[in-house]
Motif scaffolding. Structure first.
Motif, PDB file in Angstrom:
ATOM      1  N   GLU A  45       6.509  -6.100 -18.610  1.00 60.26           N
ATOM      2  CA  GLU A  45       6.242  -7.321 -17.836  1.00 60.26           C
ATOM      3  C   GLU A  45       5.289  -6.957 -16.707  1.00 60.26           C
ATOM      4  O   GLU A  45       5.613  -6.126 -15.851  1.00 60.26           O
ATOM      5  CB  GLU A  45       7.525  -7.926 -17.282  1.00 60.26           C
ATOM      6  N   ARG A  46       4.127  -7.569 -16.733  1.00 59.79           N
ATOM      7  CA  ARG A  46       3.123  -7.285 -15.712  1.00 59.79           C
ATOM      8  C   ARG A  46       2.232  -8.506 -15.570  1.00 59.79           C
ATOM      9  O   ARG A  46       1.951  -9.203 -16.528  1.00 59.79           O
ATOM     10  CB  ARG A  46       2.309  -6.066 -16.152  1.00 59.79           C
ATOM     11  N   ILE A  47       1.794  -8.763 -14.352  1.00 61.32           N
ATOM     12  CA  ILE A  47       0.842  -9.836 -14.081  1.00 61.32           C
ATOM     13  C   ILE A  47      -0.476  -9.183 -13.693  1.00 61.32           C
ATOM     14  O   ILE A  47      -0.505  -8.252 -12.884  1.00 61.32           O
ATOM     15  CB  ILE A  47       1.344 -10.755 -12.959  1.00 61.32           C
ATOM     16  N   TYR A  48      -1.558  -9.664 -14.280  1.00 58.07           N
ATOM     17  CA  TYR A  48      -2.902  -9.154 -13.995  1.00 58.07           C
ATOM     18  C   TYR A  48      -3.696 -10.254 -13.310  1.00 58.07           C
ATOM     19  O   TYR A  48      -3.817 -11.353 -13.839  1.00 58.07           O
ATOM     20  CB  TYR A  48      -3.597  -8.734 -15.292  1.00 58.07           C
ATOM     21  N   MET A  49      -4.212  -9.934 -12.137  1.00 51.43           N
ATOM     22  CA  MET A  49      -4.988 -10.901 -11.362  1.00 51.43           C
ATOM     23  C   MET A  49      -6.430 -10.417 -11.261  1.00 51.43           C
ATOM     24  O   MET A  49      -6.689  -9.218 -11.132  1.00 51.43           O
ATOM     25  CB  MET A  49      -4.401 -11.066  -9.962  1.00 51.43           C
ATOM     26  N   PRO A  50      -7.389 -11.357 -11.276  1.00 47.14           N
ATOM     27  CA  PRO A  50      -8.791 -10.950 -11.170  1.00 47.14           C
ATOM     28  C   PRO A  50      -9.126 -10.482  -9.749  1.00 47.14           C
ATOM     29  O   PRO A  50      -8.532 -10.936  -8.778  1.00 47.14           O
ATOM     30  CB  PRO A  50      -9.551 -12.224 -11.523  1.00 47.14           C
ATOM     31  N   GLY A  51     -10.062  -9.556  -9.658  1.00 47.78           N
ATOM     32  CA  GLY A  51     -10.509  -9.064  -8.355  1.00 47.78           C
ATOM     33  C   GLY A  51      -9.977  -7.683  -8.059  1.00 47.78           C
ATOM     34  O   GLY A  51      -9.490  -6.973  -8.934  1.00 47.78           O
ATOM     35  N   LYS A  52     -10.072  -7.335  -6.800  1.00 49.10           N
ATOM     36  CA  LYS A  52      -9.601  -6.028  -6.348  1.00 49.10           C
ATOM     37  C   LYS A  52      -8.292  -6.211  -5.597  1.00 49.10           C
ATOM     38  O   LYS A  52      -8.058  -7.255  -4.997  1.00 49.10           O
ATOM     39  CB  LYS A  52     -10.634  -5.379  -5.438  1.00 49.10           C
ATOM     40  N   PRO A  53      -7.447  -5.184  -5.586  1.00 42.50           N
ATOM     41  CA  PRO A  53      -6.192  -5.321  -4.843  1.00 42.50           C
ATOM     42  C   PRO A  53      -6.459  -5.510  -3.362  1.00 42.50           C
ATOM     43  O   PRO A  53      -7.411  -4.936  -2.819  1.00 42.50           O
ATOM     44  CB  PRO A  53      -5.459  -4.000  -5.101  1.00 42.50           C
ATOM     45  N   PRO A  54      -5.654  -6.332  -2.713  1.00 41.17           N
ATOM     46  CA  PRO A  54      -5.863  -6.542  -1.281  1.00 41.17           C
ATOM     47  C   PRO A  54      -5.570  -5.259  -0.505  1.00 41.17           C
ATOM     48  O   PRO A  54      -4.685  -4.487  -0.870  1.00 41.17           O
ATOM     49  CB  PRO A  54      -4.858  -7.641  -0.920  1.00 41.17           C
ATOM     50  N   VAL A  55      -6.332  -5.057   0.553  1.00 43.38           N
ATOM     51  CA  VAL A  55      -6.110  -3.900   1.413  1.00 43.38           C
ATOM     52  C   VAL A  55      -5.040  -4.284   2.423  1.00 43.38           C
ATOM     53  O   VAL A  55      -5.179  -5.258   3.157  1.00 43.38           O
ATOM     54  CB  VAL A  55      -7.413  -3.496   2.130  1.00 43.38           C
ATOM     55  N   VAL A  56      -3.969  -3.546   2.421  1.00 41.33           N
ATOM     56  CA  VAL A  56      -2.868  -3.829   3.329  1.00 41.33           C
ATOM     57  C   VAL A  56      -3.005  -2.897   4.522  1.00 41.33           C
ATOM     58  O   VAL A  56      -2.984  -1.670   4.373  1.00 41.33           O
ATOM     59  CB  VAL A  56      -1.505  -3.622   2.622  1.00 41.33           C
ATOM     60  N   ASP A  57      -3.159  -3.492   5.688  1.00 42.36           N
ATOM     61  CA  ASP A  57      -3.323  -2.698   6.906  1.00 42.36           C
ATOM     62  C   ASP A  57      -1.954  -2.548   7.568  1.00 42.36           C
ATOM     63  O   ASP A  57      -1.516  -3.405   8.326  1.00 42.36           O
ATOM     64  CB  ASP A  57      -4.317  -3.384   7.847  1.00 42.36           C
ATOM     65  N   VAL A  58      -1.288  -1.457   7.236  1.00 44.06           N
ATOM     66  CA  VAL A  58       0.041  -1.192   7.777  1.00 44.06           C
ATOM     67  C   VAL A  58      -0.040   0.050   8.654  1.00 44.06           C
ATOM     68  O   VAL A  58      -0.494   1.098   8.206  1.00 44.06           O
ATOM     69  CB  VAL A  58       1.057  -0.966   6.636  1.00 44.06           C
ATOM     70  N   PRO A  59       0.375  -0.064   9.900  1.00 48.69           N
ATOM     71  CA  PRO A  59       0.353   1.114  10.770  1.00 48.69           C
ATOM     72  C   PRO A  59       1.294   2.196  10.261  1.00 48.69           C
ATOM     73  O   PRO A  59       2.285   1.898   9.588  1.00 48.69           O
ATOM     74  CB  PRO A  59       0.821   0.593  12.129  1.00 48.69           C
ATOM     75  N   PRO A  60       0.995   3.455  10.555  1.00 46.82           N
ATOM     76  CA  PRO A  60       1.893   4.532  10.108  1.00 46.82           C
ATOM     77  C   PRO A  60       3.309   4.329  10.647  1.00 46.82           C
ATOM     78  O   PRO A  60       3.505   3.841  11.754  1.00 46.82           O
ATOM     79  CB  PRO A  60       1.270   5.791  10.722  1.00 46.82           C
ATOM     80  N   ASN A  61       4.275   4.683   9.828  1.00 56.59           N
ATOM     81  CA  ASN A  61       5.698   4.580  10.158  1.00 56.59           C
ATOM     82  C   ASN A  61       6.172   3.149  10.370  1.00 56.59           C
ATOM     83  O   ASN A  61       7.222   2.925  10.968  1.00 56.59           O
ATOM     84  CB  ASN A  61       6.054   5.433  11.381  1.00 56.59           C
ATOM     85  N   ALA A  62       5.395   2.181   9.911  1.00 57.25           N
ATOM     86  CA  ALA A  62       5.804   0.782  10.052  1.00 57.25           C
ATOM     87  C   ALA A  62       6.824   0.443   8.969  1.00 57.25           C
ATOM     88  O   ALA A  62       6.833   1.017   7.887  1.00 57.25           O
ATOM     89  CB  ALA A  62       4.604  -0.140   9.928  1.00 57.25           C
ATOM     90  N   GLU A  63       7.683  -0.477   9.270  1.00 53.01           N
ATOM     91  CA  GLU A  63       8.676  -0.929   8.316  1.00 53.01           C
ATOM     92  C   GLU A  63       8.048  -2.008   7.436  1.00 53.01           C
ATOM     93  O   GLU A  63       7.441  -2.956   7.918  1.00 53.01           O
ATOM     94  CB  GLU A  63       9.873  -1.501   9.063  1.00 53.01           C
ATOM     95  N   VAL A  64       8.182  -1.830   6.109  1.00 47.68           N
ATOM     96  CA  VAL A  64       7.605  -2.766   5.161  1.00 47.68           C
ATOM     97  C   VAL A  64       8.724  -3.299   4.285  1.00 47.68           C
ATOM     98  O   VAL A  64       9.516  -2.530   3.743  1.00 47.68           O
ATOM     99  CB  VAL A  64       6.527  -2.070   4.286  1.00 47.68           C
ATOM    100  N   PHE A  65       8.800  -4.618   4.130  1.00 49.43           N
ATOM    101  CA  PHE A  65       9.807  -5.241   3.277  1.00 49.43           C
ATOM    102  C   PHE A  65       9.223  -5.438   1.884  1.00 49.43           C
ATOM    103  O   PHE A  65       8.154  -6.012   1.725  1.00 49.43           O
ATOM    104  CB  PHE A  65      10.233  -6.590   3.861  1.00 49.43           C
ATOM    105  N   PHE A 119      -7.730  -6.628 -12.088  1.00 45.95           N
ATOM    106  CA  PHE A 119      -8.759  -6.263 -13.059  1.00 45.95           C
ATOM    107  C   PHE A 119     -10.087  -6.879 -12.641  1.00 45.95           C
ATOM    108  O   PHE A 119     -10.137  -7.886 -11.922  1.00 45.95           O
ATOM    109  CB  PHE A 119      -8.383  -6.707 -14.476  1.00 45.95           C
ATOM    110  N   GLU A 120     -11.148  -6.227 -13.061  1.00 42.91           N
ATOM    111  CA  GLU A 120     -12.498  -6.754 -12.882  1.00 42.91           C
ATOM    112  C   GLU A 120     -13.154  -6.773 -14.242  1.00 42.91           C
ATOM    113  O   GLU A 120     -12.926  -5.886 -15.056  1.00 42.91           O
ATOM    114  CB  GLU A 120     -13.296  -5.883 -11.919  1.00 42.91           C
ATOM    115  N   GLY A 121     -13.932  -7.770 -14.493  1.00 42.50           N
ATOM    116  CA  GLY A 121     -14.607  -7.849 -15.781  1.00 42.50           C
ATOM    117  C   GLY A 121     -13.914  -8.807 -16.720  1.00 42.50           C
ATOM    118  O   GLY A 121     -13.127  -9.659 -16.308  1.00 42.50           O
TER     119      GLY A 121
END
Length: 180
Positions: free
Chosen positions: A93-113, A125-127
């Motif tokens: 099970e996988r979803i493929y979206m067109p374009g490039k993955p978004p750049v996530v700007d997370v500071p070091p040691n930040a908590e991510v949910f 994917f591109e193309g």
């Protein structure tokens, strides 16, 4: 580089212009060359079978790939190192979206949910095509038993050659003191 070779050999490239609105099924079955390459690139002892079916359909501006597969593999037992056969059931099970993955700007040691129950994994994917082979191989490797163990395999009791369990740690110091 060999992993790329494996992806090319599996030949699961989906040309998006050939996917109708109601989707299309793609079958795969590993031949002997692919099985050998899987053994070379992984810690598997052997691969007897590896096949499956994946349905690809348009989904929310991208494409969704779902399906099932099976594999019969052998791995080394973590206790005896003897081969252990395993029948593996695979759920794709996988979803493929067109374009490039978004750049996530997370500071070091930040908590991510991360909500693991929300949606299936997402790739970008591109193309005009999607390669399903990386997802197929990844799913196989993640579905394997990480600690294969032969039935009735047990660790032997380990005993030291010098059984000094009755002596205290200070007995050696006391023996030195008595020598003076």
């Amino acid at each position: 580089m060999a992993a790329q070779n494996l992806n090319e050999m599996l030949d699961l490239e989906v040309r998006l212009s050939e996917v109708p609105r109601d989707g299309r099924d793609y079958d795969f079955e590993a031949d002997d060359a692919i099985k050998e390459l899987l053994v070379e690139e992984t810690k598997l002892s052997s691969v007897e079978a590896f096949q499956g079916k994946i349905a690809v359909r348009p989904f929310r501006g991208g494409y969704q790939a779902t399906g099932q597969g099976t594999a019969i593999v052998e791995q080394a037992c973590v206790v005896t190192l003897e081969p252990v056969k395993e029948d593996v059931t695979l759920d794709f099970e996988r979803i493929y979206m067109p374009g490039k993955p978004p750049v996530v700007d997370v500071p070091p040691n930040a908590e991510v949910f991360v909500n693991l129950d929300s949606e299936p994994d997402q790739d970008w994917f591109e193309g005009d095509y999607i390669d399903l082979a990386p997802m197929v191989v990844e799913t196989l490797l993640l579905s394997l038993n990480p600690y294969p163990r032969k039935e009735d395999a047990e660790l032997a009791d380990i005993q030291d050659d010098d059984d000094d369990s009755n002596e205290s740690p200070f007995a050696a110091l006391a023996a030195l003191k008595d020598k003076k």
